[in-house]
Design an enzyme around this catalytic site. Structure first.
Site, mmCIF file in Angstrom:
data_model
loop_
_atom_site.group_PDB
_atom_site.id
_atom_site.type_symbol
_atom_site.label_atom_id
_atom_site.label_comp_id
_atom_site.label_asym_id
_atom_site.label_seq_id
_atom_site.Cartn_x
_atom_site.Cartn_y
_atom_site.Cartn_z
ATOM 1 N N ASP A 161 55.687 107.946 -51.331
ATOM 2 C CA ASP A 161 56.380 106.377 -50.871
ATOM 3 C C ASP A 161 55.077 105.223 -50.534
ATOM 4 O O ASP A 161 54.148 106.054 -50.203
ATOM 5 C CB ASP A 161 57.403 106.227 -49.939
ATOM 6 C CG ASP A 161 59.066 106.701 -50.947
ATOM 7 O OD1 ASP A 161 58.903 106.914 -51.440
ATOM 8 O OD2 ASP A 161 59.188 106.435 -49.745
ATOM 9 N N LYS A 185 58.017 102.990 -54.145
ATOM 10 C CA LYS A 185 59.091 102.139 -54.027
ATOM 11 C C LYS A 185 59.275 100.953 -53.367
ATOM 12 O O LYS A 185 59.052 101.273 -52.130
ATOM 13 C CB LYS A 185 60.431 102.895 -53.898
ATOM 14 C CG LYS A 185 60.580 103.903 -54.665
ATOM 15 C CD LYS A 185 61.795 105.175 -54.538
ATOM 16 C CE LYS A 185 63.413 104.231 -55.093
ATOM 17 N NZ LYS A 185 63.269 103.927 -56.416
ATOM 18 N N MET A 242 63.308 94.826 -44.364
ATOM 19 C CA MET A 242 63.076 94.377 -46.065
ATOM 20 C C MET A 242 64.206 92.639 -46.173
ATOM 21 O O MET A 242 64.880 92.539 -46.684
ATOM 22 C CB MET A 242 64.239 95.299 -46.397
ATOM 23 C CG MET A 242 63.549 96.450 -46.834
ATOM 24 S SD MET A 242 64.170 97.156 -47.662
ATOM 25 C CE MET A 242 65.367 98.347 -46.663
#
Length: 271
Positions: free
Chosen positions: A50, A72, A189
């Site tokens: 990732d 991602k 996030m």
């Protein structure tokens, strides 16, 4: 005449398959890997990596290991999830020892649950190795606890990024509960939607609630700032904080807030 595959033949075919391990690479500092994670990385013949996995962790793979980056990250062009799962399945069927290397912990906002479900449905046995999630590493690097008998009776890990078509978190309700029962909120996030998050949290938490924003937790480029909740969005913009960042909201940050005002420069913490 149709070919008939017996259960014995299917068992033999499965026996020739390789294996798949979902490994939590932690927040970036390779010294924070578990021993089990390190062993899995060193034994892999194929690493699917990732974006948030540090180069230092990837470098632990043995020479000759195939490494494929399957990025991602929110707001960026990402490798489709179905493509990643098909790639794992194909490699396992060819006898590879596949390690799906994920930042933090595979089961904390890493879509590890989806991958395990789909791979198991295809007949692949999956092993999961936990990693230190960024929310833990971030506050520890500042010398601050997530819970404290005087300030926080619990902690909530929550994502600030909802999938398309999902309304996401009810920030007002979450803030009201956090204030009532004294919880620390750890938001992943959340940088892109920080203005919306601030507005919602202010409906249930005092304006003076301290917030720490930590970027690149545990890595050499880590930096952080502490501010009041009412100044959260403007602080993120002013200090040009970007993903990957974790926001920690709650009274456990009172001590740091007392030491740092929003006019002071961001501190750099060596990894």
């Amino acid at each position: 005449m149709k070919n008939i595959t017996t259960s014995a033949g299917l068992t033999q075919a499965h026996a020739a398959w390789g294996q798949c391990t979902l490994v939590g690479a932690g927040p970036g500092d390779p010294e924070l890997l578990t021993v089990k994670a390190l062993r899995a990385i060193e034994s892999a013949t194929l690493l699917l990596v990732d974006d948030l996995v540090s180069d230092e962790v990837v470098a632990l793979a043995k020479q000759g290991t195939r490494i494929i980056h399957v990025g991602k990250r929110g707001g960026c062009k990402s490798t489709p999830q179905r493509f990643i799962e098909k790639l794992i399945l194909l490699a396992v069927r060819e006898g590879e020892r596949v390690v799906r290397l994920k930042g933090g912990d595979p089961f904390v906002f890493g879509r590890g649950g989806e991958e395990v479900e789909n791979l198991r449905a295809a007949g692949v046995t999956v092993t999961v190795v936990n990693g230190i999630t960024a929310g833990l590493a971030a506050v520890t690097s500042l010398g601050v606890p997530l819970t404290h008998r005087e300030h926080a009776h619990g902690v909530v890990f929550v994502t600030g990024h909802a999938k398309p078509g999902d309304t996401g978190i009810d920030w007002h309700e979450l803030a009201t509960t956090a204030h009532r029962v004294r919880l620390t909120l750890v938001i992943y996030m959340g940088v892109t939607g920080v203005a919306h998050i601030e507005q919602g949290l202010l409906c249930g938490l005092p304006h003076s609630t301290p917030v720490a924003i930590i970027q690149n937790a545990s890595q050499p480029g880590q930096r952080y700032v502490v501010c009041r909740l009412s100044e959260l969005a403007q602080t993120v913009v002013r200090e040009n904080l970007a993903s990957p960042s974790v926001m920690v909201v709650g009274d456990v940050m009172q001590g740091l807030l007392a030491l740092q005002t929003t006019q002071q420069p961001l501190r750099v913490v060596a990894g």
